[in-house]
Design an enzyme around this catalytic site. Structure first.
Site, short mmCIF file in Angstrom:
data_model
loop_
_atom_site.label_atom_id
_atom_site.label_comp_id
_atom_site.label_asym_id
_atom_site.label_seq_id
_atom_site.Cartn_x
_atom_site.Cartn_y
_atom_site.Cartn_z
N HIS A 183 0.83 -1.21 0.00
CA HIS A 183 0.00 0.00 0.00
C HIS A 183 0.86 1.26 0.00
CE1 HIS A 183 -3.39 2.59 0.58
NE2 HIS A 183 -3.05 2.95 1.80
N ASP A 200 -3.97 9.12 3.41
CA ASP A 200 -4.09 7.68 3.17
C ASP A 200 -5.44 7.38 2.52
OD1 ASP A 200 -4.22 4.89 3.28
OD2 ASP A 200 -3.15 4.79 5.18
N CYS A 242 -3.95 3.07 -5.03
CA CYS A 242 -3.33 3.88 -3.98
C CYS A 242 -2.18 4.73 -4.52
CB CYS A 242 -2.86 3.01 -2.83
SG CYS A 242 -1.83 1.61 -3.32
#
Length: 316
Positions: A183, A200, A242
């Site tokens: 991630h 995030d 991401c």
């Protein structure tokens, strides 16, 4: 793999002792380009010069997630492996596997390094008084995982006079696995405000990693940093965007928040009002790469010392 980010490859070498080999990274560390100030003083939002980090080429194909038998057909006819060079853009060497990942997969270290290089080369020079560092994924990983703050400080670029630092954060904790991690998130440090803003896109999955990076940077900079998780950060709708979110947010925060306002103006760092079209962003990044590739091919075709077609198009 948790299915929420990029494989890391071509950017880190595992140290034989189980730690990070800082000396080796020192020899490969980013080169620094500084535009001298025009007599300006450090202000609330921008400093007195442009500092940008440079990464060495990422040529390793270790950790490729594509099948080894995969072959890609470039337009000039012969077969190439996924690790073959696609475009040399200043200090970043993109491969065919990077292009494939950018189309519909987890973004690689090289994808994000290219985007930072692009912002430094095409955007930051328009703001000569800005003093901002875009730290490459390789150096961020080195900073987070090195056991000695003193040693890592000597391997990183100088942060003297820098007002803001962008750090792509990955959750890989295994220094023996150069292509690990699942991630990406983004950490933006304001040395002027003493705050580390963490963005995030997967509901705080990298909260701890962001805090580790913030604590490390606090020691390196020699100033206290208040860690702030931005809960209103735009959220991705799948498990592979991401890295794209990191790139889009990085440009938005850089251009619209830091560079797009008066130096003395207080600016909100919230991303609550930002809608992110991940597929549109992927297409835009691919268009940018293709435009540079075509320009590189044009330059190669008219060069009296043009090399063979096996050499990737180059922009430098």
């Amino acid at each position: 793999m948790g299915g929420t980010g990029s494989k890391r490859h071509g950017g880190r070498k595992a140290a034989p002792t189980g730690g990070v080999d800082v000396q080796k990274h020192k020899q490969q560390r980013d080169r620094i380009l500084v535009n001298k100030p025009n007599g300006g003083k450090v202000t609330k939002r921008m400093g007195s010069g442009l500092t940008s980090t440079r990464n060495p080429h990422h040529k390793s194909t270790k950790g490729v997630r594509f099948m080894r038998s995969t072959r890609l057909m470039p337009k000039y006819g012969h077969q190439l492996s996924p690790g073959s060079a696609y475009l040399s853009y200043y200090d970043v060497l993109l491969t065919y596997e990077d292009i494939k990942a950018l189309r519909n997969d987890w973004l690689t270290d090289n994808n994000i390094s290219f985007w930072e290089e692009y912002l430094e080369r095409e955007i930051l020079p328009k703001y000569p008084q800005a003093r901002i560092i875009l730290l490459r994924p390789t150096m961020t990983f080195l900073m987070m995982r090195s056991q000695s703050v003193k040693d890592i400080a000597s391997a990183l670029p100088s942060f003297k006079g820098v007002t803001h630092i962008f750090l792509p954060i990955n959750d890989n904790r295994d220094v023996q696995q150069a292509e690990g991690g699942s991630h990406w998130s983004l950490l933006l440090i304001s040395t002027l405000d003493g705050v580390a803003f963490h963005y995030d896109s997967m509901r705080g999955s990298n909260y701890n990693e962001g805090k580790i990076a913030s604590n490390r940077m606090s020691k390196i900079l020699g100033i206290p940093l208040r860690y702030q998780q931005l809960d209103d950060c735009p959220q991705q709708s799948n498990g592979s965007d991401c890295g794209v979110f990191v790139c889009v947010m990085m440009r938005h925060l850089l251009v619209k928040r830091l560079l797009g306002h008066n130096a003395k103006e207080k600016v909100s760092m919230s991303m609550a009002d930002k809608m992110i079209d991940a597929q549109g962003a992927r297409k835009e990044m691919l268009r940018i790469i293709e435009s540079f590739r075509k320009e590189g091919e044009r330059r190669r075709s008219i060069s009296p010392a043009a090399s063979s077609s096996h050499t990737p198009p180059r922009i430098e």
